[in-house]
Write a protein that holds these residues in place. Sequence first.
Motif, PDB file in Angstrom:
ATOM      1  N   VAL A  94      24.677  54.668  43.231  1.00  0.00           N
ATOM      2  CA  VAL A  94      23.938  54.536  42.596  1.00  0.00           C
ATOM      3  C   VAL A  94      22.213  54.524  43.501  1.00  0.00           C
ATOM      4  CG1 VAL A  94      21.816  53.339  40.771  1.00  0.00           C
ATOM      5  CG2 VAL A  94      24.297  53.250  40.160  1.00  0.00           C
ATOM      6  N   VAL A  95      22.400  55.691  42.870  1.00  0.00           N
ATOM      7  CA  VAL A  95      20.380  56.116  44.112  1.00  0.00           C
ATOM      8  C   VAL A  95      19.291  55.649  42.693  1.00  0.00           C
ATOM      9  CG1 VAL A  95      19.075  57.883  45.176  1.00  0.00           C
ATOM     10  CG2 VAL A  95      21.525  58.070  45.551  1.00  0.00           C
ATOM     11  N   GLU A  96      18.535  54.027  43.371  1.00  0.00           N
ATOM     12  CA  GLU A  96      17.378  54.530  42.755  1.00  0.00           C
ATOM     13  C   GLU A  96      16.222  55.274  42.789  1.00  0.00           C
ATOM     14  OE1 GLU A  96      16.800  50.849  41.436  1.00  0.00           O
ATOM     15  OE2 GLU A  96      19.192  50.188  41.678  1.00  0.00           O
ATOM     16  N   SER A  97      15.691  55.776  44.180  1.00  0.00           N
ATOM     17  CA  SER A  97      14.291  56.684  43.466  1.00  0.00           C
ATOM     18  C   SER A  97      14.863  58.264  43.863  1.00  0.00           C
ATOM     19  CB  SER A  97      13.613  55.955  44.496  1.00  0.00           C
ATOM     20  OG  SER A  97      12.693  56.414  44.682  1.00  0.00           O
ATOM     21  N   ILE A  98      14.341  59.070  43.998  1.00  0.00           N
ATOM     22  CA  ILE A  98      14.953  60.313  43.959  1.00  0.00           C
ATOM     23  C   ILE A  98      13.243  60.566  44.076  1.00  0.00           C
ATOM     24  CG2 ILE A  98      16.532  60.269  42.209  1.00  0.00           C
ATOM     25  CD1 ILE A  98      15.099  62.431  40.023  1.00  0.00           C
ATOM     26  N   LYS A  99      13.662  62.196  45.336  1.00  0.00           N
ATOM     27  CA  LYS A  99      12.261  63.317  45.039  1.00  0.00           C
ATOM     28  C   LYS A  99      12.421  63.774  44.097  1.00  0.00           C
ATOM     29  CE  LYS A  99      11.312  66.410  49.172  1.00  0.00           C
ATOM     30  NZ  LYS A  99      10.574  66.828  48.570  1.00  0.00           N
ATOM     31  N   LYS A 150      22.847  54.077  33.066  1.00  0.00           N
ATOM     32  CA  LYS A 150      22.644  53.488  34.067  1.00  0.00           C
ATOM     33  C   LYS A 150      21.474  54.707  34.101  1.00  0.00           C
ATOM     34  CE  LYS A 150      20.748  51.414  37.352  1.00  0.00           C
ATOM     35  NZ  LYS A 150      20.100  50.000  36.823  1.00  0.00           N
ATOM     36  N   ALA A 151      21.571  55.856  34.804  1.00  0.00           N
ATOM     37  CA  ALA A 151      21.029  56.962  34.600  1.00  0.00           C
ATOM     38  C   ALA A 151      19.839  56.925  33.532  1.00  0.00           C
ATOM     39  CB  ALA A 151      21.642  58.350  34.126  1.00  0.00           C
ATOM     40  N   VAL A 152      19.780  56.443  32.288  1.00  0.00           N
ATOM     41  CA  VAL A 152      18.672  56.294  31.320  1.00  0.00           C
ATOM     42  C   VAL A 152      17.530  55.379  31.718  1.00  0.00           C
ATOM     43  CG1 VAL A 152      18.223  55.562  29.558  1.00  0.00           C
ATOM     44  CG2 VAL A 152      19.936  57.456  29.261  1.00  0.00           C
ATOM     45  N   ASP A 153      18.712  54.150  32.480  1.00  0.00           N
ATOM     46  CA  ASP A 153      17.252  52.935  32.765  1.00  0.00           C
ATOM     47  C   ASP A 153      16.520  53.652  34.035  1.00  0.00           C
ATOM     48  OD1 ASP A 153      17.979  51.874  30.905  1.00  0.00           O
ATOM     49  OD2 ASP A 153      19.141  50.532  32.036  1.00  0.00           O
ATOM     50  N   LEU A 154      17.059  54.306  34.896  1.00  0.00           N
ATOM     51  CA  LEU A 154      16.222  54.754  35.951  1.00  0.00           C
ATOM     52  C   LEU A 154      15.690  56.314  36.249  1.00  0.00           C
ATOM     53  CD1 LEU A 154      19.424  54.823  38.747  1.00  0.00           C
ATOM     54  CD2 LEU A 154      18.094  53.486  38.332  1.00  0.00           C
TER      55      LEU A 154
END
Length: 234
Positions: free
Chosen positions: A3-8, A74-78
């Motif tokens: 799970v990568v929390e923060s993306i560019k 999880k993607a929705v939450d991020l």
Amino acid sequence: MTVVESIKRPSQYIIEGYKTLVENYESVTCAISDILGRTGAMTADMKPLFEGLRLAGTVITAKSVGGDLSAVIKAVDLSQPGDIIVVDAQGNANSAFWGENITMSAMNKGVAAAVIDGSFRDVEEIRKLKFPIFSKGIVPNVGAIAGYGHVNVPIQCAGLPVHPGDMIVIDGNGIVVVPIAESEEILNKTKALLEVEDGVQEKLKAGATIGQLIDIDQLMQSGFNYQERALENK
Ligand SMILES: O=C([O-])CC(=O)C(=O)O
Ligand SMILES: [Mg+2]
């Protein structure tokens, strides 16, 4: 499970640039595909829940494993407002990867759309919620929610590699994906191509044909013929 929390993400200027193109031109996806070298489109079996879906946004990826919906949830939450959730369901149209509860969660987060290379369910409720979905189908069977899957990893969706932070553009023609690294260059080139197309349209409205405008006679005389070329070089 990754799970990568923060993306560019692309800059706000680039994201707004794509949105402005979608507002001002009807078939932006076609122009982007042209600029990407006649590529960049998801397969034609991806169908919209509604006619008239037109939007641009940044990709959050969910890679489903074994039909599990955990990565999607999880993607929705991020996600951030305006993001588009792209689900790699490995093309499994006989299982649902999205439903009403996930839709309401996504709307609470400001998610702009879901693009799923599998199916979804709760179609009547989602139609009433007017949440944009592109998918391969609609089916009641749903996978388990058992903690399998990956979020914000590179995926495939409907024939294309997709990375978190890529730009997605959707219109009546379908879906194109612009890799984040090229998003500024492709935006500028697409804008320029659409302006050129405006000029072509003016000439067509004035009575010309496309054959005249591109000199189709000369083009067809120049067609490569392997046998003729081989004889010339004999
Ligand atoms: O089982 C699930 O989570 C999928 C679903 O029906 C919903 O989101 O409403
Ligand atoms: Mg449900």
